[in-house]
Design a protein around this motif. Structure first.
Motif, PDB file in Angstrom:
ATOM      1  N   ASP A  42       0.622  -1.329   0.032  1.00 56.07           N
ATOM      2  CA  ASP A  42       0.039  -0.079  -0.031  1.00 56.07           C
ATOM      3  C   ASP A  42       0.839   1.294  -0.081  1.00 56.07           C
ATOM      4  OD1 ASP A  42      -2.194  -1.790   0.283  1.00 56.07           O
ATOM      5  OD2 ASP A  42      -2.460  -1.391   2.220  1.00 56.07           O
ATOM      6  N   PHE A  43       1.842   1.194  -0.701  1.00 55.91           N
ATOM      7  CA  PHE A  43       2.791   2.258  -0.570  1.00 55.91           C
ATOM      8  C   PHE A  43       2.390   3.754  -1.068  1.00 55.91           C
ATOM      9  CE2 PHE A  43       6.382   5.272  -1.862  1.00 55.91           C
ATOM     10  CZ  PHE A  43       7.058   5.246  -0.502  1.00 55.91           C
ATOM     11  N   GLY A  44       2.495   4.617  -0.449  1.00 54.46           N
ATOM     12  CA  GLY A  44       1.820   5.951  -0.995  1.00 54.46           C
ATOM     13  C   GLY A  44       0.705   6.384   0.080  1.00 54.46           C
ATOM     14  N   THR A  45       0.099   5.415   0.672  1.00 53.93           N
ATOM     15  CA  THR A  45      -0.990   5.830   1.583  1.00 53.93           C
ATOM     16  C   THR A  45      -0.729   5.921   3.009  1.00 53.93           C
ATOM     17  OG1 THR A  45      -1.344   3.530   2.370  1.00 53.93           O
ATOM     18  CG2 THR A  45      -2.560   4.072   0.174  1.00 53.93           C
ATOM     19  N   GLY A  46       0.490   5.839   3.470  1.00 54.18           N
ATOM     20  CA  GLY A  46       0.721   5.980   4.760  1.00 54.18           C
ATOM     21  C   GLY A  46       1.742   7.366   5.099  1.00 54.18           C
ATOM     22  N   TYR A  47       2.714   7.306   5.901  1.00 52.89           N
ATOM     23  CA  TYR A  47       3.398   8.525   6.088  1.00 52.89           C
ATOM     24  C   TYR A  47       4.874   8.318   5.633  1.00 52.89           C
ATOM     25  CZ  TYR A  47      -0.651   9.175   8.942  1.00 52.89           C
ATOM     26  OH  TYR A  47      -2.142   9.505   9.247  1.00 52.89           O
ATOM     27  N   THR A  48       5.300   7.302   5.052  1.00 55.41           N
ATOM     28  CA  THR A  48       6.798   7.074   4.993  1.00 55.41           C
ATOM     29  C   THR A  48       7.131   8.101   3.598  1.00 55.41           C
ATOM     30  OG1 THR A  48       6.025   4.558   4.746  1.00 55.41           O
ATOM     31  CG2 THR A  48       8.309   5.162   4.282  1.00 55.41           C
ATOM     32  N   ALA A  49       8.050   8.741   4.142  1.00 58.53           N
ATOM     33  CA  ALA A  49       8.657   9.713   3.109  1.00 58.53           C
ATOM     34  C   ALA A  49       9.719   8.600   2.279  1.00 58.53           C
ATOM     35  CB  ALA A  49       9.734  10.653   3.728  1.00 58.53           C
ATOM     36  N   PHE A  50      10.113   9.260   1.065  1.00 55.47           N
ATOM     37  CA  PHE A  50      10.651   8.678   0.015  1.00 55.47           C
ATOM     38  C   PHE A  50      12.095   8.255   0.519  1.00 55.47           C
ATOM     39  CE2 PHE A  50       8.010  10.773  -3.214  1.00 55.47           C
ATOM     40  CZ  PHE A  50       7.451   9.670  -3.498  1.00 55.47           C
ATOM     41  N   THR A  51      12.776   8.957   1.319  1.00 55.62           N
ATOM     42  CA  THR A  51      13.808   8.796   1.900  1.00 55.62           C
ATOM     43  C   THR A  51      13.822   7.705   2.725  1.00 55.62           C
ATOM     44  OG1 THR A  51      13.579  10.386   3.576  1.00 55.62           O
ATOM     45  CG2 THR A  51      14.815  11.199   1.912  1.00 55.62           C
ATOM     46  N   GLN A  52      12.705   7.528   3.580  1.00 53.78           N
ATOM     47  CA  GLN A  52      12.440   6.301   4.608  1.00 53.78           C
ATOM     48  C   GLN A  52      12.368   4.975   3.503  1.00 53.78           C
ATOM     49  OE1 GLN A  52       9.348   7.789   6.847  1.00 53.78           O
ATOM     50  NE2 GLN A  52      10.745   8.160   8.577  1.00 53.78           N
ATOM     51  N   LEU A  53      11.785   5.103   2.485  1.00 48.54           N
ATOM     52  CA  LEU A  53      11.697   3.859   1.823  1.00 48.54           C
ATOM     53  C   LEU A  53      13.110   3.338   1.489  1.00 48.54           C
ATOM     54  CD1 LEU A  53      10.154   2.189  -0.305  1.00 48.54           C
ATOM     55  CD2 LEU A  53      10.389   3.991  -1.660  1.00 48.54           C
ATOM     56  N   ILE A  54      13.929   4.239   1.491  1.00 49.92           N
ATOM     57  CA  ILE A  54      15.421   3.685   1.239  1.00 49.92           C
ATOM     58  C   ILE A  54      15.922   3.089   2.430  1.00 49.92           C
ATOM     59  CG2 ILE A  54      17.836   4.528   0.692  1.00 49.92           C
ATOM     60  CD1 ILE A  54      15.989   6.719  -0.953  1.00 49.92           C
TER      61      ILE A  54
ATOM     62  N   MET B 187       3.504  10.631  -8.575  1.00 44.86           N
ATOM     63  CA  MET B 187       3.932   9.651  -7.355  1.00 44.86           C
ATOM     64  C   MET B 187       4.180   8.341  -8.162  1.00 44.86           C
ATOM     65  SD  MET B 187       3.829   9.058  -4.163  1.00 44.86           S
ATOM     66  CE  MET B 187       3.759   7.241  -3.498  1.00 44.86           C
ATOM     67  N   VAL B 188       3.430   7.679  -9.018  1.00 45.40           N
ATOM     68  CA  VAL B 188       4.110   6.462  -9.697  1.00 45.40           C
ATOM     69  C   VAL B 188       5.389   6.645 -10.386  1.00 45.40           C
ATOM     70  CG1 VAL B 188       3.230   4.801 -11.533  1.00 45.40           C
ATOM     71  CG2 VAL B 188       1.756   5.734 -10.270  1.00 45.40           C
ATOM     72  N   ASP B 189       5.400   7.826 -11.006  1.00 38.11           N
ATOM     73  CA  ASP B 189       6.733   7.959 -11.781  1.00 38.11           C
ATOM     74  C   ASP B 189       7.840   7.908 -10.925  1.00 38.11           C
ATOM     75  OD1 ASP B 189       5.330   8.410 -14.110  1.00 38.11           O
ATOM     76  OD2 ASP B 189       5.654  10.263 -14.309  1.00 38.11           O
ATOM     77  N   ILE B 190       7.635   8.733  -9.797  1.00 40.92           N
ATOM     78  CA  ILE B 190       8.663   8.647  -8.684  1.00 40.92           C
ATOM     79  C   ILE B 190       9.142   7.356  -8.125  1.00 40.92           C
ATOM     80  CG2 ILE B 190       9.637   9.789  -6.523  1.00 40.92           C
ATOM     81  CD1 ILE B 190       7.721  12.386  -7.346  1.00 40.92           C
ATOM     82  N   VAL B 191       7.891   6.732  -7.605  1.00 46.40           N
ATOM     83  CA  VAL B 191       8.301   5.438  -6.846  1.00 46.40           C
ATOM     84  C   VAL B 191       9.149   4.341  -8.013  1.00 46.40           C
ATOM     85  CG1 VAL B 191       7.364   3.363  -6.067  1.00 46.40           C
ATOM     86  CG2 VAL B 191       6.307   5.590  -5.585  1.00 46.40           C
ATOM     87  N   LEU B 192       8.836   4.441  -9.236  1.00 48.23           N
ATOM     88  CA  LEU B 192       9.298   3.720 -10.256  1.00 48.23           C
ATOM     89  C   LEU B 192      10.784   4.164 -10.401  1.00 48.23           C
ATOM     90  CD1 LEU B 192       6.397   3.204 -12.795  1.00 48.23           C
ATOM     91  CD2 LEU B 192       7.686   1.293 -11.395  1.00 48.23           C
ATOM     92  N   ALA B 193      11.188   5.584 -10.497  1.00 45.91           N
ATOM     93  CA  ALA B 193      12.364   6.159 -10.670  1.00 45.91           C
ATOM     94  C   ALA B 193      13.428   5.639  -9.443  1.00 45.91           C
ATOM     95  CB  ALA B 193      12.427   7.469 -10.920  1.00 45.91           C
ATOM     96  N   LEU B 194      12.729   5.906  -8.136  1.00 48.17           N
ATOM     97  CA  LEU B 194      13.594   5.463  -6.860  1.00 48.17           C
ATOM     98  C   LEU B 194      14.017   4.025  -6.858  1.00 48.17           C
ATOM     99  CD1 LEU B 194      12.050   7.653  -3.936  1.00 48.17           C
ATOM    100  CD2 LEU B 194      14.370   7.493  -4.810  1.00 48.17           C
ATOM    101  N   ALA B 195      12.856   3.311  -7.295  1.00 50.70           N
ATOM    102  CA  ALA B 195      13.147   1.708  -7.007  1.00 50.70           C
ATOM    103  C   ALA B 195      14.188   1.289  -8.137  1.00 50.70           C
ATOM    104  CB  ALA B 195      11.831   1.066  -7.598  1.00 50.70           C
TER     105      ALA B 195
ATOM    106  N   LEU C 268      16.601   3.040  -9.104  1.00 54.29           N
ATOM    107  CA  LEU C 268      17.995   3.484  -8.475  1.00 54.29           C
ATOM    108  C   LEU C 268      18.338   2.706  -7.416  1.00 54.29           C
ATOM    109  CD1 LEU C 268      19.541   6.014  -8.959  1.00 54.29           C
ATOM    110  CD2 LEU C 268      18.254   7.279  -7.023  1.00 54.29           C
ATOM    111  N   TYR C 269      17.478   2.294  -6.331  1.00 50.81           N
ATOM    112  CA  TYR C 269      17.943   1.678  -5.197  1.00 50.81           C
ATOM    113  C   TYR C 269      17.644   0.140  -5.473  1.00 50.81           C
ATOM    114  CZ  TYR C 269      18.716   5.681  -2.974  1.00 50.81           C
ATOM    115  OH  TYR C 269      19.309   7.069  -2.809  1.00 50.81           O
TER     116      TYR C 269
END
Ligand code: C2E
Ligand code: MG
Ligand code: MG
Ligand code: MG
Length: 279
Positions: free
Chosen positions: A181-193, A220-228, A230-231
């Motif tokens: 359920d990523f995106g519905t909570g409070y996790t910042a992108f930096t925490q995802l990492i 939001m979808v674009d950013i998650v895919l780009a970050l994913a 990268l990491y």
């Protein structure tokens, strides 16, 4: 029409609360009986490769028939189980049942996909949980690579450091972890990492946003895919409902898809038929 007087309003309010408490108590009683008699079953929601459209895994979802009959699904009864402590027994039942079904489809049909199992937030703060997972794997002789534990980001908020420690403990067993359920909570992108997870599941509200020309959701979808990328996290898109969404996701490197368009959650029999024909 007469306006509701203060007192009447209060009575309505009290009645709603009383109704809510009664409903919660009903759920608690029914769950307690269901645990005693193993009155649960699983349904199986296939997860597809975005590229090959093959079934690469399956998410198991719990059903409690005695509650379904009253229109109560996991979205409502899992939180009650969590607040009453019944969740531990339920999570253990789900783990045990999943591993035994995994062995059956592997032996009978040569199914080699992963089983994704939802884990309650409560287990992230339960010291005994990694041991439970380990003994279940041993009991069923299942290699940990076949198992993916799904956790929701809202489970971390209380105690992020403790949660990360628990996630590392689980990872050391060899199972993979995914953030649900990523995106519905409070996790910042930096925490995802920071979280030691292998996969991210983008919540279906964002995938549905792809069709609504909602720029925010699409970004939001674009950013998650780009970050994913990268990491080196894999991405599963939840709630896929049409080809246009699939095209968009695939073009941007999303690895896996899940949603009613591809398949609804299946009964045990229908799941077997699906993978039997896939071989
Ligand atoms: P979840 O883990 O995010 O599971 C996905 C939910 O979204 C499922 O609902 C599924 O039927 C629904 N869904 C998937 N694709 C689509 C779609 O394309 N359109 C629509 N409208 N819905 C879709 P379900 O089975 O009612 O489960 C709800 C939640 O209850 C799950 O959300 C999960 O958080 C929890 N849950 C389910 N089974 C278990 C379990 O065995 N243990 C624990 N702890 N929680 C569970
Ligand atoms: Mg899930
Ligand atoms: Mg989800
Ligand atoms: Mg959910």
């Amino acid at each position: 029409q007469a306006k509701l007087k203060g007192k009447n309003r209060l009575q309505f309010f009290n009645r709603d609360i009383a109704g809510g408490i009664q409903r919660k108590q009903f759920i608690e009683r029914t769950l307690t009986k269901a645990i005693e008699h193993s009155h649960f079953h699983l349904v199986y929601m296939p997860i597809y490769s975005a590229v090959s459209r093959e079934v690469v895994g399956v998410e198991v979802l719990i059903r409690a028939p005695t509650l379904t009959a009253k229109g109560i699904g996991p979205e409502e009864f899992i939180p009650v189980a969590e607040s009453t402590g019944l969740i531990k027994a339920i999570d253990t039942w789900v783990l045990n049942e999943s591993l035994s079904r995994l062995n059956y489809v592997s032996d009978r049909y040569g199914f080699d996909g992963f089983f994704a199992i939802n884990i309650s937030a409560v287990e992230l703060h339960n010291k005994e949980f990694p041991g439970t997972v380990r003994s279940m794997l041993m009991k069923h002789q299942v290699v940990p690579e076949r198992i993916e534990l799904e956790i929701t980001e809202t489970s971390f908020v209380d105690n992020i450091e403790g949660s990360i420690r628990q996630l590392n403990h689980l990872k050391s067993l060899g199972v993979s972890l995914s953030l649900d359920d990523f995106g519905t909570g409070y996790t910042a992108f930096t925490q995802l990492i920071e979280f030691p997870v292998d996969k991210v599941k983008i919540d279906r509200s964002f995938i549905q946003g792809l069709s609504n020309s909602s720029t925010d959701k699409r970004r939001m979808v674009d950013i998650v895919l780009a970050l994913a990328d990268l990491y080196q996290l894999e991405v599963i898109a939840e709630g896929v409902e049409n080809e246009a969404q699939i095209g968009y996701l695939k073009d941007r490197g999303c690895e896996m898809l899940q949603g009613f368009y591809l398949s609804k959650p299946l009964s045990w029999n229908d799941f077997q038929k699906l993978i039997e024909h896939a071989e």
